[in-house]
Structure formats: C-alpha cells, structure tokens
Design an enzyme around this catalytic site. Structure first.
Site: not given
Ligand code: ATP
Ligand code: MG
Length: 580
Positions: A40, A272, A282
């Site tokens: 995102e 993760r 983020k």
């Molecule tokens: P955050 O919680 O840090 O804001 P998010 O999951 O909301 O991260 P997205 O932009 O939705 O961020 O994530 C894009 C992809 O990266 C998703 O498939 C998510 O599952 C993966 N992802 C995010 N954080 C991790 C992590 N710590 N380890 C592995 N994959 C991750």
């Molecule tokens: Mg997200």
C-alpha cells in the site's frame, strides 16, 4: 576464480516451495507460477517488506515464473505519489526486476481495476450476496458482536432492487461519508469474525492519487485483494500470518464470483520478519519522521530500504539475510546482529580498505627527515578474491608528521595495552615499526603530540630476520595513521541503534520511551588518506581499517566529504553484553 568457490550446503525446501512443487505436479495452475508484491503506498518500504519481495521474486525466478509489483492503492486518504515513486525505486534496488528481465510481470495499480471491481459488486448484489447497510461503523461493530452470535442488521433483508438502486446512488455521490456501506451477506454467526457480513465498499469523498475525483466509494482490502490477484492471474498470493483468518473470506469472494482453477489465485500465509531493536510498522516509522526524531524516511538509522541504502547496506546483504532467516509459518524475532553480520560478510569481500583517523593526535617521527616523503604500498583488500591475484595496491605517503587515533596512545598504559605508550614499539600499518619516545604537552598538561623513532629496516611493516637467521622481531600492536601534510578532512557520522532495547515499547507500551538518545555522533574533522579523498563518490562503500565499514553520504559536496559508518568491524553490542 568464481566469487563463491564452495557452494552452500543444500537446504530443505521451505513450505511454500513445497506447495508450489505440489501444485506443479498436480497441474493446478497449468504449471504457471505468478507472484506479486502488493504494497500500500502509504509509507516507505522497510526491511520487513524485503522478506516478502525476496520470497515472491525468488519463487518467480526459481520456477521460471512471473513477478508483479502491484500498488494496493484502495485508500485515497493516506496514499501519496511520493510513496509510489520511492517504492518502485526501492524494489528495483533490491533486485526484484518487475519491469524488465525474464521474470518481469510489470507494474500494476489496484485502482486501475475499480471499474471491474464495481461491476462485480453489482453482480454480488444481484445474486443476493451483498446488501447496503445504513449502520454506522460503531453500531456495526457492536452488532457484529463479540464471541456470541451478533444481532442482525435491520438492513440485511433489503430487496435486490433496492440494494442495486442504493449502490448506484452511493457511487453517484448521493450520500455523505459513512452514511452507508456495501456488505457481503455471509454468516453473522460464524466463529470467524471476518465472515460476519464484512464491509466491501465504504463512502469516502476524497481525491485519489490515480483516479482523481472519479470515485467516492472505495473497496475494502478483503474484497479488493482477491480480485486484484484474480485479474492479474496470480497463482500464489503470499501474505503474512495475520491474514490467516481472512483466507475464508478471500475464497468466498472468488467462489461467489465463479472463479475456478487454473484461473484462480490461492492465498498462502508466512511469518513476517521481525528484528530486535527495530520498529517495523509504517505507522510508527511515519511518526518518527513527523516528530522529527529522525531526519527523514532515508535517515541512515531507519530500517527503511532507503535508510539502509543510505547507511551503506548492499542489496546482496539484505537478500542474504532474507535467505538466511528462511520462510516459515511461525512468527519469531530475528536478532538484528544477523542483518549486520550479513553486511559484514559482503563488505569484507567487496569494500576496498583505506586508513582514516577519527580523533587525531599528532605523531612526530623524530628520526625522519623534515620534508621527506616515502610512498608506501598498501593492499586494497586482501579478502577480495574475485579480482584475482595478486591483490591490487595503492600508494600511501609517509612523512615525519602523522596523525594517529588518540586512543591508540596511553601515557600510563592499562594492562595488556599493546598500542603506543612510552618505550613500546608498534607497527604503523603498511609502513614501519615505531617506538614511542615521549609526549609534548601544552601549559594545561594536555597532550599535543606523541613522539617516536622509526626503524628503517622494517619498511612495509615487517622486521627482517636477525643477522644469524634469528626469527624476525615481532610487535604486538598495529595501528593506522595518515600523513598530516597529505591527508584530507571529512565529516564522519557514527550511528548506533535507534532503540536501546531489543523490543522497543515492551516495558511502557510506547516505543518512543526506548529511543536511544545517543544514536548519532558527528565527527566534523576526521582525517582520511589522500587516495580515498581523490576517488570517493556518493554511495561508495569502503572499510576504514580497524574502524568499520563506511559509505559516502549524499550530503557530500565538492571538497566536503561526508561518510556514514555503516557498521563496525565486530559486533560491539555482543562484546558489551558479554562484559555485563
Ligand atoms: P506495515 O504493517 O509495516 O505498515 P503492511 O503490511 O501494512 O506493513 P503493506 O504495504 O500492506 O504493508 O505490505 C505489502 C506486503 O509486504 C504485504 O504482503 C505484507 O504482508 C508484506 N509485509 C509487510 N511487513 C512485513 C514483514 N515484517 N515481514 C514480511 N512481510 C511483510
Ligand atoms: Mg497494510
């Protein structure tokens, strides 16, 4: 000679590789493997995202498949073009070639599918599988209940015609934000909360970075994501474990719209990446930026890709970490020192070495003639086997007036102090043995210079054998130095971990309470050897002998070099912990 003469030992295939193997064997997807990384665009990518990128791109590479970069840009409020641009650059830098090369699937935006998603929403309404609900968010959460079966929405039994009319009116902008939602009609008594008539669309009157003012209703993640995957022909839709409960919902939408294999994606969850001493969300990283606790998303102390890059991390080392931690279905926290060690392993082989003095004190060689310069040969990197033999060298000027590190001298030495102290002999790296003869002090008693004599027979840094074949004389210490009249100055930024505890916020619930107040030290006038000053370009990575790995920061201006310390040569935190 190859870069890695010994192949790594074979490793068990992780559970997602095994799933793909089985799918290929059964022909579930007709032999296709198509993955995606779906960020995102509401912030910069961090090291956690790297794991997802490496996994998804790695599978495409391994199975001769395809990899998409797709922006999951379904929320107009928090998303910005700045993030889109940064994410594209970061994914490329890491090496996941989404728009060129054998596995490139291309660049996609979920918002380009809004028309198709809306058409499918009308289809679900027509099939009696979705309805317009007038409950507010609060009322809805209350009525969805806790563990018991919740109360039914009074709007659940609207007719298909009324639902269609209201959905079109919603889309046309007839209602204010929050007045209505489109909900899937699934099962209000399900033990899985995500199935209790989840919201598919909400009203948000806001401009979108891609679609502008065209839409005032936006799809929710659960409805949108499975359809984005289906539209792109994704086979294995990999996400993190917290989406496990959402998988039945992912499947419900695809079932309800009639998708079937081989043209239907499947969701697979993995653990993760979490690192000690690091916050990864983020949202938290954004607040560090907004509160100016760091200089920006690319502050070298940030765990963002852009911060790691500016710090001096290499894509190879980040990929090596992701490979090293593996892919599992069980959450765990990885020690951040494993990331640092992956970087040391890579830079040890690739970064040329130079001498630099961070906190200088003058060393005067009493028996060296004033004005005489000896150009000595220094090896650039003894570990760099890739470049073949013999190792390359450079010239380092040696003169009567040198700088050495203040803490390489002690007037009254501590026990086991093998560096410079009155009467003791040390090796000056690549140069000569010198023996300390005394110090010069100012009126206040501060040391202004250290004095020594050199042994001409030790040129290059080793003593010759004795006249009767005795073994060469040895010294216990080797220290680095630069010529005072030839060296250049540079600003050097020394970083420590941004948080001082392994799990920031664990004690108080607020990660800011664990910020390390001493995570940055600036050395305005370090002295570096002239060969380095002549060559250095932004992002170059080097080793300063005995001090660590450094890289040239983007703040560098002509004649004003700035270096970041990427990492020390050894894990100093482990050493501190061992002392306690
Ligand atoms: P955050 O919680 O840090 O804001 P998010 O999951 O909301 O991260 P997205 O932009 O939705 O961020 O994530 C894009 C992809 O990266 C998703 O498939 C998510 O599952 C993966 N992802 C995010 N954080 C991790 C992590 N710590 N380890 C592995 N994959 C991750
Ligand atoms: Mg997200």
């Amino acid at each position: 000679m190859p870069d890695h003469p010994e192949p790594p030992p074979p490793r068990a295939r992780h559970f997602i590789q095994q799933i793909v193997d089985a799918d290929n064997a059964s022909g579930k997807f007709g032999g296709r493997v198509h993955t995606r990384f779906p960020p995102e665009p509401n912030g910069y990518l961090h090291i956690g995202h790297c794991k997802s990128i490496c996994l998804n791109f790695g599978l495409a590479q391994e199975f001769g498949g395809t990899f998409n970069l797709r922006f999951d840009d379904t929320n107009p409020v928090k998303e910005e073009q700045e993030y889109v641009d940064a994410i594209k650059a970061d994914v490329k830098w890491l090496g996941a070639a989404f728009d060129g090369g054998p596995n490139a699937g291309g660049l996609f935006f979920a918002s380009d599918y809004f028309d198709q998603m809306y058409t499918w929403a009308e289809e679900l309404v027509s099939k009696g599988k979705a309805y317009i609900c007038d409950l507010s968010g609060d009322e809805m959460s209350k009525m969805r209940g806790d563990t018991k079966a919740p109360a039914q929405s009074p709007f659940r039994d609207r007719s298909v015609d009324e639902n269609l009319r209201l959905l079109r009116a919603m889309r046309a902008g007839d209602f204010p934000n929050g007045a209505k939602t489109l909900r899937a009609k699934i099962d209000l008594a399900s033990p899985n909360f995500t199935l209790r008539d989840p919201v598919m669309y909400r009203i948000v009157h806001a401009a979108h970075h891609n679609t502008g003012e065209k839409w005032c209703i936006y799809p929710m993640y659960d409805y949108a994501h499975c359809l984005e995957d289906a539209i792109e022909g994704i086979t294995h839709s990999i996400c993190t474990l917290e989406f496990r409960n959402n998988r039945p919902l992912y499947d419900w939408f695809l079932d309800s719209l009639g998708f079937d294999f081989p043209k239907r994606p499947q969701q697979i969850e993995f653990a993760r990446l979490n690192l000690t001493y690091t916050v990864m969300s983020k949202r938290f990283l954004l607040s560090l930026v907004q509160q100016k606790l760091v200089t920006g998303w690319d502050d070298p102390r940030m765990p963002t890709i852009t911060g790691l890059r500016r710090r001096g991390y290499t894509p190879e080392s980040i990929r090596a970490l992701c490979d090293d931690v593996g892919v599992t279905g069980q959450d765990s926290v990885i020690d951040v020192s494993r990331l640092e060690n992956a970087l040391r392993d890579h830079l040890n082989k690739t970064a040329p070495r130079f001498m630099a003095v961070l906190r200088p004190v003058r060393l005067i060689i009493e028996n060296w003639p004033e004005g005489k310069v000896d150009e000595l040969d220094a090896v650039n990197n003894p570990e760099d086997v890739a470049r073949g033999l013999p190792p390359t060298t450079r010239k380092v000027p040696f003169t009567r007036d040198l700088f050495i590190e203040q803490d390489d001298f002690m007037e009254t030495p501590a026990k086991k102090f093998f560096r410079l102290t009155p009467g003791q002999e040390v090796r000056l790296r690549w140069a000569y043995f010198v023996r300390c003869t005394g110090v010069e002090k100012d009126a206040a008693g501060n040391i202004t210079a250290v004095r020594a004599t050199y042994d001409p027979a030790t040129r290059g840094g080793d003593a010759p054998p004795g006249p009767n074949g005795e073994p060469p004389r040895k010294v216990k210490g080797t220290i680095h130095w630069v010529s005072a009249s030839h060296c250049k100055t540079a600003e050097v930024r020394l970083f420590d971990r941004l948080f001082k505890t392994p799990e920031p916020g664990a004690a108080t619930g607020n990660y800011l309470d664990d910020l390390n107040p001493n995570s940055l030290e600036v050395i305005p006038l370090a002295r570096i050897e002239p060969a380095l000053a002549a060559e250095a370009k932004v992002e170059d990575r080097v080793q300063f002998e005995r001090l660590g790995y450094f890289c040239v920061d983007q703040d560098t201006k002509p004649g004003a070099l700035v270096f970041n310390r990427t990492v020390t040569l050894k894990d100093t935190w482990a050493r501190e912990a061992a002392k306690e």
